[in-house]
Design an enzyme around this catalytic site. Structure first.
Site, PDB file in Angstrom:
ATOM      1  N   THR A   1       0.852  -1.197   0.000  1.00 29.48           N
ATOM      2  CA  THR A   1       0.000   0.000   0.000  1.00 29.48           C
ATOM      3  C   THR A   1       0.885   1.244   0.000  1.00 29.48           C
ATOM      4  OG1 THR A   1      -1.694  -1.168   1.260  1.00 29.48           O
ATOM      5  CG2 THR A   1      -1.784   1.226   1.323  1.00 29.48           C
TER       6      THR A   1
ATOM      7  N   GLY B   1       6.229  -0.763  -0.256  1.00 30.62           N
ATOM      8  CA  GLY B   1       7.105   0.353   0.081  1.00 30.62           C
ATOM      9  C   GLY B   1       7.503   0.319   1.547  1.00 30.62           C
ATOM     10  N   ALA B   2       8.158   1.400   1.981  1.00 25.98           N
ATOM     11  CA  ALA B   2       8.560   1.526   3.385  1.00 25.98           C
ATOM     12  C   ALA B   2       8.701   3.006   3.722  1.00 25.98           C
ATOM     13  CB  ALA B   2       9.881   0.803   3.637  1.00 25.98           C
TER      14      ALA B   2
ATOM     15  N   LYS C   1       7.152   0.763   8.763  1.00 24.78           N
ATOM     16  CA  LYS C   1       6.045   0.860   7.825  1.00 24.78           C
ATOM     17  C   LYS C   1       4.788   1.290   8.579  1.00 24.78           C
ATOM     18  CE  LYS C   1       5.310  -2.277   4.873  1.00 24.78           C
ATOM     19  NZ  LYS C   1       4.901  -1.151   3.995  1.00 24.78           N
ATOM     20  N   GLY C   2       3.787   1.707   7.818  1.00 30.27           N
ATOM     21  CA  GLY C   2       2.520   2.082   8.442  1.00 30.27           C
ATOM     22  C   GLY C   2       2.168   3.544   8.298  1.00 30.27           C
TER      23      GLY C   2
ATOM     24  N   GLY D   1       0.956   4.809   5.883  1.00 31.95           N
ATOM     25  CA  GLY D   1      -0.347   4.810   5.208  1.00 31.95           C
ATOM     26  C   GLY D   1      -1.406   4.030   5.964  1.00 31.95           C
TER      27      GLY D   1
ATOM     28  N   GLU E   1      -0.536  -5.406   5.852  1.00 37.41           N
ATOM     29  CA  GLU E   1       0.751  -5.549   5.154  1.00 37.41           C
ATOM     30  C   GLU E   1       1.571  -6.668   5.792  1.00 37.41           C
ATOM     31  OE1 GLU E   1       1.336  -0.950   3.567  1.00 37.41           O
ATOM     32  OE2 GLU E   1       2.225  -1.529   5.464  1.00 37.41           O
TER      33      GLU E   1
ATOM     34  N   LYS F   1      14.372   7.025   1.841  1.00 41.32           N
ATOM     35  CA  LYS F   1      13.899   6.087   2.866  1.00 41.32           C
ATOM     36  C   LYS F   1      15.040   5.302   3.517  1.00 41.32           C
ATOM     37  CE  LYS F   1       9.622   7.096   1.683  1.00 41.32           C
ATOM     38  NZ  LYS F   1       8.669   6.121   1.220  1.00 41.32           N
TER      39      LYS F   1
HETATM   40  C1  5RP Z   1       1.619   2.024   4.244  1.00 36.30           C
HETATM   41  C2  5RP Z   1       3.084   1.827   4.198  1.00 36.30           C
HETATM   42  C3  5RP Z   1       3.820   2.383   3.025  1.00 36.30           C
HETATM   43  O1  5RP Z   1       4.522   1.360   2.418  1.00 36.30           O
HETATM   44  C4  5RP Z   1       4.767   3.450   3.495  1.00 36.30           C
HETATM   45  O2  5RP Z   1       4.035   4.418   4.238  1.00 36.30           O
HETATM   46  C5  5RP Z   1       5.476   4.120   2.319  1.00 36.30           C
HETATM   47  O3  5RP Z   1       4.542   4.864   1.586  1.00 36.30           O
HETATM   48  P1  5RP Z   1       4.921   5.637   0.265  1.00 36.30           P
HETATM   49  O4  5RP Z   1       5.221   4.614  -0.776  1.00 36.30           O
HETATM   50  O5  5RP Z   1       3.664   6.435  -0.021  1.00 36.30           O
HETATM   51  O6  5RP Z   1       6.095   6.530   0.546  1.00 36.30           O
HETATM   52  O7  5RP Z   1       3.685   1.227   5.055  1.00 36.30           O
HETATM   53  O8  5RP Z   1       1.073   1.567   5.455  1.00 36.30           O
END
Ligand code: 5RP
Length: 220
Positions: free
Chosen positions: A28, A82-83, A94-95, A97, A103, A121
């Site tokens: 996500t 992603g992370a 993570k988290g 989002g 996840e 990151k």
């Molecule tokens: C969502 C996540 C995403 O992987 C993390 O927040 C990275 O987000 P983005 O790709 O928008 O930078 O853990 O819960």
């Protein structure tokens, strides 16, 4: 290149890890959104995707990709996500989002975790990004006291409930030198649903988007 262009670069590069004929685990976030766009281009080669959030499910379906939930498959060859931060051992925060619980569930099904991230990151030590923790609402005050006792400031994420209906605490000020030990400890605290530390489920590979191209880091 912009951060979004770097995210698009690794989203495209992740296609190399999708196995024809196999379901793929999909994370996500904005980086994964680029991956979903790329995946749509090869959707005829796979039966579909196992999604980690309502948001990704909607995006996958809109792209014409069949979706299964985590309880509908026994295992996956690969999970791509992603992370918010990734360290030199492939451990991640993570988290950001709010999708951390699902996840981690989908990551647990997968033989390999492929992390896709722009170069911002990559960190030496986790904790600069506030650690997301999905919690039971009733436990919030006690968990805030517990985090304060270890030097963390746990802030309730305003206006957010996860896909599972729980609030999130974002914990500021932690310096996470031993992610596996901290994940194990926090998992014991009553009221914690999921810790946004992915040490037991660390990345096998990271595709890092840099201005000079995609750097592949293999964590073994
Ligand atoms: C969502 C996540 C995403 O992987 C993390 O927040 C990275 O987000 P983005 O790709 O928008 O930078 O853990 O819960």
């Amino acid at each position: 290149m912009t951060q979004d262009e770097l995210k698009a670069l690794v989203g495209q590069a992740a296609l190399a890890y999708v196995q024809p004929g196999q379901w793929v685990g999909v994370g996500t976030g904005s980086t994964v959104n680029h991956f979903i766009t790329a995946l749509a281009g090869i959707k005829a080669q796979i039966p579909g995707a196992v999604s980690s959030s309502v948001a990704s499910t909607q995006r996958l379906r809109a792209a014409g990709i069949a979706v299964r939930e985590a309880d509908e498959v026994d295992s996956l060859p690969v999970y791509i996500d992603g992370a918010d931060e990734i360290d030199g051992q492939g451990c991640m925060i993570k988290g950001g989002g709010a999708a951390l619980t699902r996840e981690k569930i989908v990551a647990d099904l997968a033989a390999r975790f492929v992390c896709i991230a722009d170069v911002s990151k990559r960190v030496a030590v986790l904790g600069g990004f506030p650690l997301p923790v999905e919690v039971i609402a009733l436990a919030v005050p006690q968990l805030q006291r517990r985090f304060a006792a270890i030097g963390g400031r746990a802030v309730l994420r305003a206006g957010v409930l996860t896909d599972n209906g729980h609030p999130i605490l974002d914990v500021h000020g932690l310096r996470i030198g031993d992610p596996a030990a901290m994940e194990a400890e926090l998992n014991q605290w009553p009221g914690v649903v999921t810790v946004g530390l992915f040490a037991r489920h660390r990345a096998s590979v990271c595709l890092l988007g840099t201005p000079t191209g995609v750097q592949t880091i293999d964590f073994g």
